[in-house]
Design an enzyme around this catalytic site. Structure first.
Site, short mmCIF file in Angstrom:
data_model
loop_
_atom_site.label_atom_id
_atom_site.label_comp_id
_atom_site.label_asym_id
_atom_site.label_seq_id
_atom_site.Cartn_x
_atom_site.Cartn_y
_atom_site.Cartn_z
N TYR A 165 82.21 3.96 -10.89
CA TYR A 165 83.34 4.67 -11.49
C TYR A 165 84.37 3.65 -11.95
CZ TYR A 165 87.43 7.73 -11.85
OH TYR A 165 88.53 8.41 -12.29
N TYR B 73 81.22 11.24 -20.09
CA TYR B 73 82.04 10.98 -18.91
C TYR B 73 81.66 11.96 -17.81
CZ TYR B 73 86.30 9.36 -16.53
OH TYR B 73 87.19 8.78 -15.66
#
Length: 388
Positions: free
Chosen positions: A341, A297
């Site tokens: 994102y 991430y």
């Protein structure tokens, strides 16, 4: 007290379908429509029909309720529906929830989804503006008066300490940005397709909150992503090779807050990621050396370095050199820095593609992929593997 034993979930479920909308800065349609498009695409990828679905999982932040998406997508009765808290920390946990439901016989086919207009609508990067009273809000209230108003400012505190503790410069963060954009440049689905960067580009990008520059920060994206989970037995009869869920875990550390855990013993690590790491390695029986691809991430570059260290790929303070050496294919879709994102859900999809052998940045023979979720918050992770 965290678990000190392997759990029994590993190997009992698999991801069999992935689907997404385009990734843009202005989708021109509602978040519900984005969710439905992604769900339908994932079901088509799996060779399943809406009527096969009996479970749905999403984020507490998602604005499209499970029953509303089910109705709009033509899905009928549901025997399982669930939501996971803590923003991007929920990504891998949606798959864990789905796998748990499948393994327990509560549902047969579960869809995990996330959809938002995070550029044209709500701007997460804008930080705290209006908030209902809550215990979480009270924790933030200790930091807001000092000017820590945005996610970048919250991360910058830990990033500054990391650089100081290990005698590094911001070039350490640039290594992560360059790698993400290199892969994104070769990915037609990525927003930054065809636009790689150099360390010089990183160093020339404007400050956001020192020591973070613009190119240390992920994008803001409009889009949707969905995943389909079912039992491994059923998965073997479907259209695509299954991505077996070898292990799935959630983790919150001691003195955990949402992005502002400044009262721990140190700021150079991510204890919540360590909780996840221990459980993933225990249950999968794998170790860092067994991982072919890392999907970590990357909402901010410093936390990618800290994750590599928490998961045992390298020693504390050595992650920048590890990345620079290309010791592990990292975020081969371009990550949230380069592709989009989507709160980490697009990273799970890339892990599935790597195991299928269909990634645009394919790692030959990829058989084990580590996926992580949002950091600085209670988080989650997956180890996915090829069948057989």
């Amino acid at each position: 007290m965290t678990l000190h034993r392997a759990d029994t979930l590993g190997g009992r479920a698999a991801i069999v379908g992935i689907g997404a909308t385009e990734f843009s800065k202005d989708s021109g349609r509602s978040e519900l429509k984005l969710a439905v498009e992604a769900v339908r695409a994932a079901l088509d990828d799996a060779g399943l029909a809406p009527g096969d679905v009996d479970g749905m999982v999403t984020f507490t932040m998602d604005t499209s309720p499970e029953i509303t998406v089910a109705q709009a997508a033509g899905i009928g009765e549901l025997s399982f529906f669930s939501r996971v808290h803590y923003g991007g920390g929920a990504a891998c946990a949606t798959v864990q929830q789905a796998a748990l439901a499948v393994a327990a016989g509560i549902a047969d086919v579960v869809v995990c989804y996330r959809a938002f207009n995070e550029r044209s609508g709500r701007r997460f990067g804008a930080g705290v503006q209006r908030r209902e009273p809550s215990a979480e809000g009270a924790a933030l209230g200790w930091n807001l008066p000092a000017g820590l108003l945005t996610p970048a400012s919250w991360v910058a505190m830990a990033a500054q300490r990391y650089l100081y503790a290990y005698g590094l410069t911001t070039e350490a963060f640039g290594q992560v940005a360059v790698v993400g954009r290199r892969y994104a440049a070769r990915n037609p689905a990525a927003y930054f397709h065809g636009r790689p960067i150099t360390l010089a580009d990183h160093a020339a990008s404007r400050w956001i909150v020192e020591p973070l520059r613009l190119l240390d920060c992920c994008q803001e994206t409009d889009g949707g992503q969905a995943l389909v989970v079912t039992s491994l037995e059923r998965a073997r009869d479907l259209r695509r090779p299954p991505a077996v869920i070898r292990a799935a875990a959630q983790g919150a550390g001691r003195a955990q807050e949402q992005m502002t855990s400044y009262y721990r013993d140190g700021l150079t690590g991510l204890p919540e990621s360590a909780v996840v790491a221990r459980q993933l390695w225990r249950t999968s029986g794998l170790r860092p050396a067994d991982i072919d691809v890392g999907i970590l991430y990357d909402h901010f570059t410093p936390f990618v370095l800290m994750q590599l260290e928490e998961f045992g790929f390298c020693a504390p303070g050595e992650a920048a050199d590890f990345v620079a050496a290309d010791a592990l294919p990292l975020n081969t879709h371009g990550g949230q820095l380069g592709e989009a994102y989507l709160h980490g859900m697009n990273g799970i999809a890339e892990a599935v593609r790597q195991l299928r052998g269909t990634s645009v940045n394919q790692v030959p023979g990829a058989a084990g992929v580590l996926v992580t979720a949002g950091t600085g918050v209670p988080t989650s992770g997956l180890v996915l593997g090829a069948d057989g």
